[in-house]
Design an enzyme around this catalytic site. Structure first.
Site, mmCIF file in Angstrom:
data_model
loop_
_atom_site.group_PDB
_atom_site.id
_atom_site.type_symbol
_atom_site.label_atom_id
_atom_site.label_comp_id
_atom_site.label_asym_id
_atom_site.label_seq_id
_atom_site.Cartn_x
_atom_site.Cartn_y
_atom_site.Cartn_z
ATOM 1 N N ASP A 30 -0.949 -19.855 -32.436
ATOM 2 C CA ASP A 30 -1.215 -20.805 -33.507
ATOM 3 C C ASP A 30 -2.910 -21.340 -32.267
ATOM 4 O O ASP A 30 -2.858 -20.537 -31.498
ATOM 5 C CB ASP A 30 -1.148 -22.292 -33.103
ATOM 6 C CG ASP A 30 -2.214 -23.619 -34.133
ATOM 7 O OD1 ASP A 30 -1.941 -23.560 -35.508
ATOM 8 O OD2 ASP A 30 -2.175 -24.604 -32.838
ATOM 9 N N GLU A 32 -7.201 -23.555 -31.749
ATOM 10 C CA GLU A 32 -7.691 -24.111 -32.234
ATOM 11 C C GLU A 32 -8.939 -23.711 -31.851
ATOM 12 O O GLU A 32 -9.282 -23.057 -30.896
ATOM 13 C CB GLU A 32 -7.975 -25.627 -31.205
ATOM 14 C CG GLU A 32 -6.465 -26.135 -30.966
ATOM 15 C CD GLU A 32 -5.979 -27.133 -32.615
ATOM 16 O OE1 GLU A 32 -7.111 -27.014 -33.613
ATOM 17 O OE2 GLU A 32 -4.668 -26.011 -32.212
ATOM 18 N N HIS A 171 -2.252 -30.925 -33.235
ATOM 19 C CA HIS A 171 -3.531 -29.828 -33.617
ATOM 20 C C HIS A 171 -3.818 -29.757 -31.753
ATOM 21 O O HIS A 171 -5.153 -29.614 -31.404
ATOM 22 C CB HIS A 171 -5.160 -31.045 -33.452
ATOM 23 C CG HIS A 171 -5.024 -31.162 -35.376
ATOM 24 N ND1 HIS A 171 -4.966 -29.802 -36.527
ATOM 25 C CD2 HIS A 171 -4.690 -32.555 -35.752
ATOM 26 C CE1 HIS A 171 -4.924 -31.085 -37.078
ATOM 27 N NE2 HIS A 171 -4.168 -31.979 -37.313
ATOM 28 N N ASP A 176 1.270 -27.494 -31.531
ATOM 29 C CA ASP A 176 1.586 -26.164 -32.877
ATOM 30 C C ASP A 176 2.549 -24.939 -32.939
ATOM 31 O O ASP A 176 3.393 -24.660 -34.259
ATOM 32 C CB ASP A 176 0.306 -26.376 -33.709
ATOM 33 C CG ASP A 176 -0.129 -27.908 -33.958
ATOM 34 O OD1 ASP A 176 0.503 -28.647 -33.660
ATOM 35 O OD2 ASP A 176 -1.231 -27.761 -34.593
#
Length: 589
Positions: A30, A32, A171, A176
């Site tokens: 994942d 960001e 987030h 995540d």
């Protein structure tokens, strides 16, 4: 036949279906970022979890300095601020570490196009080759597995609650990724009862395949992992569908788990009660057997190759003043034939191209050697026919035009090409482009048919041809071809005497009676499949009875030029829709 060493029986298992999911290492990742596009945003955090068989093998997490300020909205959403990433490594330093961590894994992400798109763009920006990861998108998989009664949407937070994940998505990359791991395992639990146990079945899974279809996967249990032909039959023994594969068992199983968009295949599987496998020694034998079975049984769910007897042939008739005729059958009458054509429309185009080049008669009545005099037709007045019907030409003079046609069909199509080219040139000068395209298509129909005919008839003239090719295992696959028909196929295993093995295959070959020349003793499609195999690199001729040759100035030499011309047309009009849009046999569901 196959000349093979004896082998011990092996108990079949689910492992044979592919790579079992329990043996696959998944890297759930994942990211960001500072925005939604790799071209305008940067990565601020990478988190990944490596799992196999439900066990966590390792975790990876790092903040990344994006090299630009983090927008306030993103900072509030993720909790990642400029001060947090100020001392973090750049993407150029963080990316190699992640790729090393994920090496050899199947990459998993929720909304994978987003995360993988950023990573792929980063690799390209920093001059690193992107590994050939297999990618699994849990969001897409969830849409196929779950219904709206299960979850109102497929967002990660929603699915994490549905599967009771121990991590609440907030987030942040690593958290995540941990939640995505729980979602992945929850989806696997749903897929198990549906018969999805391997990585290959997971990649092919689709909700279009009904549970009733998946329950029929046992029909493939007795099929071997070998090249051959499979036959679906209904409860009355009627053949529904015939196909071929290099691996019978694996291929047939895909009908019960694959993403099959053809509604007719789903209907066929619903009706199927049995699948019979016919093991073949070589892939070519499987191709040929498939064609023969389709032609013999005409299965309702096969669309191609069902009616080879419906092919059209162009015939130069045998009479004092021959003409061109379209027929369904080739007879042993010493006539000249060209074909077969897939449709009568294409055959008519070839006939028109010949008439453009040679002034033979186009009328259909039979003429004696001394026809009665009368009025000539309009074609004679236009100098497009030598008018034998009114005695304007004798048999010998007329025969020169017919011999030229026979030569164009069997050896050199240049007169037809030149006549069509002259006509096209005149029409182009007059800006009559649509008419010019009609003559172009006529010429192409003749040249391509002549090229196909010359290749097939050359092989059809050979009483026997034996050829062999190295297998990947180091042995030899050999085929015996008689008059264009596959008479035997076999494999000589590695280490066995090659010549003795080939002789044994020849000894078991089918006896083939000579067909009416110039046609092969098989369907045109079968002979073409054989020719395609013979023309592969590495094929060696072992024995040849007769002569196998094509004319130097034959039609094949002109096909590349034609293909280039049609490709140029497509470049000029790139948006023209040339699909044959036909109504489906049933409405889309």
């Amino acid at each position: 036949m196959t000349v093979a060493e004896p082998s011990l029986p092996v108990q079949a298992s689910f492992d044979e279906l592919g790579t079992p999911l329990r043996e696959v290492t998944f890297c759930v990742v994942d990211l960001e970022t500072t925005g939604g596009s790799p071209q305008q945003a940067g990565i601020t955090e990478i988190g990944a979890v490596k799992v196999r068989a439900g066990e966590v093998l390792g975790e990876f997490q790092t903040l990344v300095n994006p090299g630009a300020a983090i927008p306030p909205f993103i900072a509030v959403l993720t909790g990642i601020t400029d001060s947090m990433v100020a001392s973090a490594p750049t993407l150029g330093a963080a990316l190699p570490a992640f790729l090393e961590f994920a090496h050899g894994c199947v990459l998993v992400a929720h909304n994978a196009p987003f995360d993988v798109g950023f990573l792929r763009a980063a690799a390209q920006e920093h001059g690193r080759p992107w590994p050939s990861f297999e990618v699994l998108d849990t969001a897409r998989l969830a849409r196929r597995v779950l219904t709206r009664d299960d979850a109102p949407n497929c967002k990660l937070a929603t699915l994490a609650r549905f599967f009771r994940s121990g991590t609440v998505p907030q987030h942040r990359a690593l958290g995540d990724a941990r939640a995505t791991v729980d979602v992945l395992h929850g989806l696997f639990e749903r897929l198990g009862p549906l018969g999805v146990h391997s990585l290959e079945e997971l990649a092919a899974f689709s909700s279009r395949v009904s549970p009733a279809q998946r329950r029929k996967r046992h029909l493939a249990d007795q099929l071997p992992h070998a090249p051959g032909v499979y036959v679906f039959t209904d409860d009355r023994g009627r053949v529904l569908y015939v196909g071929k594969s290099k691996d019978l068992r694996t291929r047939v199983r895909t009908y019960f788990t694959a993403s099959e968009t053809r509604s007719r295949m789903g209907e066929m599987v619903t009706l199927a009660a049995k699948v019979t496998g016919i093991e073949c020694a070589t892939p070519l034998e499987a191709e040929v057997r498939e064609l023969r079975l389709i032609a013999a049984h005409k299965p309702r769910y096969n669309r191609r190759s069902r009616f080879p007897e419906r092919a059209t042939w162009l015939k130069v008739t045998v009479e004092p003043f021959p003409r061109l005729s379209l027929v369904r059958e080739v007879k042993a009458d010493a006539a000249t034939y060209l074909g077969p054509f897939g449709s009568r429309r294409v055959a008519e185009r070839a006939v028109a191209a010949i008439h453009e080049a040679f002034p033979i008669r186009q009328c259909t009545q039979r003429l004696s050697r001394s026809p009665r005099s009368g009025s000539a037709c309009v074609l004679a007045e236009m100098d497009r026919c030598v008018a034998p019907c009114v005695g304007a030409v004798d048999v010998q003079t007329y025969a020169t035009h017919v011999d030229a046609i026979r030569h164009a069909v069997a050896a050199d199509p240049t007169p037809v090409i030149e006549a069509a080219t002259r006509r096209i040139g005149r029409l182009v000068v007059e800006s009559r482009f649509e008419e010019a395209s009609v003559h172009r298509d006529r010429m192409a129909a003749f040249v391509r048919a002549a090229a196909r005919f010359q290749r097939m008839s050359a092989l059809a003239r050979c009483p026997e041809l034996v050829a062999a090719k190295r297998t990947e295992e180091g042995g030899w696959e050999a085929h015996v071809v008689r008059y264009g028909r596959l008479a035997a196929a076999g494999v000589v295993p590695r280490g066995a005497p090659a010549r003795a093995g080939v002789d044994e295959i020849v000894a078991t070959a089918e006896t083939v009676e000579p067909p009416p020349p110039p046609t092969p003793a098989a369907t045109a499609e079968e002979t073409e499949r054989i020719l395609a195999w013979l023309e592969q690199p590495g094929v060696r001729l072992v024995e040849l009875a007769g002569e196998w040759s094509c004319p130097v100035g034959g039609a094949q030499a002109h096909t590349e030029w034609l293909d280039t011309a049609y490709a140029a047309r497509d470049d000029v009009v790139p948006c023209q829709d040339r699909r044959r849009l036909r109504p489906t046999h049933r409405p889309a569901r």
